[in-house]
Design an enzyme around this catalytic site. Structure first.
Site, short mmCIF file in Angstrom:
data_model
loop_
_atom_site.label_atom_id
_atom_site.label_comp_id
_atom_site.label_asym_id
_atom_site.label_seq_id
_atom_site.Cartn_x
_atom_site.Cartn_y
_atom_site.Cartn_z
N ASP A 8 0.87 -1.18 0.00
CA ASP A 8 0.00 0.00 0.00
C ASP A 8 0.91 1.22 0.00
OD1 ASP A 8 -1.70 2.11 0.52
OD2 ASP A 8 -2.89 1.04 2.00
N ARG A 11 -0.10 4.47 1.94
CA ARG A 11 0.13 4.38 3.39
C ARG A 11 1.62 4.43 3.72
NH1 ARG A 11 2.98 -0.27 5.74
NH2 ARG A 11 2.22 -0.63 7.85
N GLY A 35 3.28 -1.90 17.41
CA GLY A 35 2.75 -2.75 16.36
C GLY A 35 3.64 -2.70 15.15
N ASP A 57 5.89 -5.52 19.09
CA ASP A 57 4.77 -6.18 18.42
C ASP A 57 4.37 -7.40 19.24
OD1 ASP A 57 3.68 -5.95 15.20
OD2 ASP A 57 3.08 -7.69 16.39
N ILE A 86 2.14 -3.71 24.35
CA ILE A 86 2.77 -2.52 24.93
C ILE A 86 2.35 -2.33 26.38
CG2 ILE A 86 0.98 -0.93 24.10
CD1 ILE A 86 4.78 -0.22 24.39
N GLU A 87 1.13 -2.78 26.70
CA GLU A 87 0.65 -2.64 28.08
C GLU A 87 1.38 -3.58 29.05
OE1 GLU A 87 -2.85 -1.65 25.34
OE2 GLU A 87 -1.23 -3.13 25.40
N GLU A 111 -10.96 -3.04 14.92
CA GLU A 111 -9.75 -3.78 15.28
C GLU A 111 -8.51 -2.87 15.36
OE1 GLU A 111 -9.20 -7.38 13.02
OE2 GLU A 111 -10.51 -8.45 14.41
#
Length: 336
Positions: A8, A11, A35, A57, A86-87, A111
């Site tokens: 893409d 993007r 991510g 990730d 990440i949390e 999502e």
């Protein structure tokens, strides 16, 4: 999926162009990539002069690919790859200067990883730090497309003499569809119903009900004369400062015209195709009052985003609408 996203170019080139055009913002800085996938954004940041990049990730197999990509591009001394949410992970730094992430989902929030990005912002971003991208606007427009309805709905009512509509169309009015619609299908002025400033947005801002309105224009001959549904898309902006303000009604195309090196892109029908395409929500004509597309007719209503029951990353999208003299109508679709 990662190959599709890398291919893409709208993007990926937007991130690359912003990072390379603003090396002064990245040089010597510590960057967090949430991510990270293949690690492409981390690689951009490292090449732009970041002193340290932490790539996180939750998918271990793709993170292993990212590690190999970092190694083979001789950037292991700059980029550190960490597996996990990440949390949950422990970062090797207390604070970062910049957070970069490609978190967007269909219709922006399906999502999407945005809650994780906001968590990381509050936990790790230094005061005055930068989020890349910085803003996202959400758009709705009425659509009329007789050819699309013919191909995807009417077709099943007579398949070589057999009615297959009950089986093949079971959820066509319950589920939103992710498609690329032609500009000619848009039969009214698009409306920006929400702008998210990522530097100030809160998780509770991601479930909402907003007003929208549109003035119809003449439908093209190909589109048809009946309102068939609604189209939802988003624009993404890369601001250079955490205090930058962008008006909700400003399109990505308009914004980039008025500043040197500005970067933004749209996922809407008036730009190039992206892997997000647009969300199409078809009106169940058997339950709704038909609305003719006539130039100057005003439509108005609300759009609601709600977390789907039993599916934390799914979305229920409810639209209400009425025209000048009509009754209020509503329908709910799901993105699951």
């Amino acid at each position: 999926i990662h190959e599709t996203m890398l291919k893409d170019t709208i993007r990926t080139c937007a991130y690359r162009d912003f990072i390379y055009a603003n090396k002064n913002l990245f040089r010597g800085k510590t960057v967090l990539d949430i991510g990270c996938g293949t690690g492409i954004l981390s690689l951009f940041c490292a090449r732009a002069g970041a002193a340290r990049v932490i790539a996180v990730d939750n998918a271990a197999p793709i993170l292993e690919k990212a590690r190999l990509n970092v190694f083979h591009n001789n950037l292991s001394g700059v980029i550190t790859c960490i597996s996990g949410r990440i949390e949950d992970v422990t970062l090797p730094v207390d604070k970062v200067d910049i957070i970069v992430s490609e978190w967007m989902g269909y219709c922006l929030l399906y999502e999407a990883m945005l809650p994780s990005v906001l968590y990381a912002r509050d936990r790790y971003l230094k005061p005055g730090g930068l989020l890349v991208p910085s803003h996202a606007s959400m758009w709705l427009a009425p659509v009329a497309d007789a050819d699309y309805v013919m191909d995807n709905i009417d077709f099943w009512r007579d398949v070589y003499g057999f009615d297959m509509s009950k089986a093949m169309q079971a959820d066509i009015y319950r589920d939103g569809r992710v498609v690329t619609m032609p500009p000619s299908s848009v039969c009214g002025k698009p409306y920006a119903f929400r702008m998210l400033d990522l530097h100030t947005a809160k998780t509770e801002d991601l479930a909402f009900e907003d007003k929208w309105m549109s003035v119809l224009h003449d439908a093209s001959e190909a589109a048809g004369e009946r309102l068939d549904g609604f189209l939802v898309w988003f624009d993404i902006f890369f601001g250079e400062s955490p205090t930058e303000k962008i008006d909700a009604a400003t399109t990505a195309a308009e914004w980039v015209k008025h500043g040197r090196e500005r970067v933004a892109f749209t996922t809407g029908p008036f730009g190039g195709e992206t892997h997000w395409r647009q969300g199409l929500f078809l009106i169940d004509q058997e339950k709704a009052e038909e609305i003719e597309v006539e130039k100057g007719k005003k439509l108005e209503g609300t759009i609601e985003y709600a977390v789907a029951a039993g599916h934390a990353r799914g979305l229920d999208i409810r639209v209400t609408w009425k025209h000048d003299s009509g009754k209020i109508q509503s329908q709910t679709w799901r993105l699951h």
